[in-house]
Write an enzyme that holds these catalytic residues in place. Structure first.
Site: not given
Ligand code: HOZ
Length: 423
Positions: A144, A239, A267
């Site tokens: 992802y 990534d 993050k």
């Molecule tokens: N895309 C995030 C997890 N891989 C989720 C982010 C969220 O829902 O805060």
């Protein structure tokens, strides 16, 4: 466990916000529950609006490596707020953070700060295309890279649980330059490169896949990607939105000893504020506007509050290398408890872990790619999630996310968590 207030807020939120949440995985749909609305968090604990407190292993999906509301970070952020929230002009903070990132990851010679992981990846891909003059990119099934149009192809995270791996609203023409290979399958990459290699701008990979649960690269896989991209003159993009500053201060590239051409981060680098970054070799990054022809901009890019949180977080991580050992060891204890739970209950469990990232799959198979990850019994995951929550432990409300251990998790937290796992 009383969750009346959360339920009421969820009902109301659904009237004004699609699905009641601002990011789909938060809706708890794949575990068949209603989400908890959070009131506050401190250290290793998170407290909902009904006053229930949990040991938190979501850690805001990764940023919380120091735990919540670290006093040094909060203090610095408060003082930065007093000087104004945003200027839309350069600040010294941006240089300080850029220096820290380049020092931590020597493959990053220049770096651009942006506001989200999605934006970082989207911009890195554009830069790679601008630099190589090529259109194709290769991504991996189940990896992802945020929700930009061209990357929502066989994606992980909530795109896996919403049953729309390829989002509606994305014109087919936007993804026709995205080729999909299989994670840990060298042959699938070789085949694509043999056909399209001269036209491939970049291969983008999560060095540890952490959005289909946690799936580790097999020995030699990342080295192979480094080699084949060099052979065809394509760029290798790591990534590191999840792995950056988590597998170690130098991220996955330090951990596995690979030097990618470009890296995306998010993050942890923002210390819990909306901030991300993309960077890489100087000659590649000099393609970015205003030096080069690849356009990318943002009003809140390099925001002074976000950079403050990022700088303080990185300072603490750098000053305390022992945190990495501590979180690895604690994650190993949790992994062992999860394996033992499998033996005790007779429900097959495969636990994948690297450093402080881990995940339990409810399958008897080895999990090393998309197909084995999605062989996990989702009902068993939902039952495990419910069991943990009732026991005061907050883990990801989806099979296809990671469990994050932070430096704020104490021995007592880990012990308590292992007890709940085994109860
Ligand atoms: N895309 C995030 C997890 N891989 C989720 C982010 C969220 O829902 O805060």
């Amino acid at each position: 466990m009383i969750t009346e207030k959360s339920q009421k807020l969820f009902e109301e939120s659904q009237k004004k916000i699609p699905g009641g949440v601002n990011s789909p995985v938060r809706a708890f749909r794949s575990v068949g529950r209603t989400p908890l609305f959070i009131h506050h968090a401190k250290g290793s604990h998170i407290t909902d609006v009904d006053g229930n407190t949990y040991i938190d292993y979501v850690c805001s999906w990764g940023p919380g490596i120091l735990g919540h509301a670290h006093p040094q970070v909060i203090e610095a952020v408060k003082s930065a707020c007093d000087r104004g929230l945003t200027y839309g002009a350069p600040t010294e903070n941006e240089l300080i953070l850029a220096d820290m990132i380049c020092e931590a990851m020597p493959s990053v010679e220049k770096v651009r700060l942006v506001s989200s992981g999605t934006e970082a990846v989207m911009s890195a891909i554009r830069t790679a295309r601008g630099y190589t003059g090529r259109d194709y990119i290769i991504k991996f099934k189940g990896n992802y890279h945020g929700h930009s149009d061209g990357l929502l192809v066989k994606a992980g995270s909530a795109a896996l649980t919403t049953a729309v791996p390829d989002s509606s609203g994305v014109p087919a023409s936007y993804t026709e330059n995205t080729l999909v290979a299989l994670y840990n399958d060298k042959q699938s990459v070789t085949s694509l490169m043999e056909t399209y290699g001269e036209k491939v701008a970049a291969i983008i990979v999560e060095p540890v896949a952490a959005n289909m649960g946690v799936v580790l690269p097999e020995d030699g896989f990342l080295q192979f990607l480094r080699k084949i991209t060099e052979e065809y003159g394509s760029l290798l993009i790591f990534d590191e939105v999840i792995t950056g500053f988590r597998l170690g201060y130098g991220g996955a590239q330090e951990y596995f000893g690979i030097r990618p051409d470009m890296t995306t981060m998010g993050k942890i680098v923002g210390g819990g504020m909306p901030m991300a970054a993309y960077g890489g070799r100087r000659d590649i990054m000099d393609m970015v506007s205003p030096v080069g022809p690849v356009y990318q901009a943002g009003t809140l890019s390099g925001n002074p509050i976000a950079t403050t949180a990022g700088i303080e977080t990185l300072k603490l991580l750098k000053a305390h290398p022992e945190y990495y050992r501590q979180i690895d060891e604690n994650a190993a204890k949790l992994a062992a408890a999860l394996e033992k739970r499998g033996e005790r209950t007779g429900v097959p469990v495969t636990v994948n872990r690297v450093g402080s990232l881990l995940c339990a799959f409810f399958t008897g198979r080895k999990v090393n790619d998309y197909d084995s990850a999605t062989s996990s019994d989702l009902e068993a995951y939902a039952a495990y999630f419910g069991h943990m929550l009732e026991g005061g432990i907050y883990v990801a409300p989806s099979q296809y996310e990671a469990m994050f251990v932070s430096a704020a998790h104490s021995d007592e937290d880990i012990e308590r968590t292992c007890q709940v796992i085994l109860s």
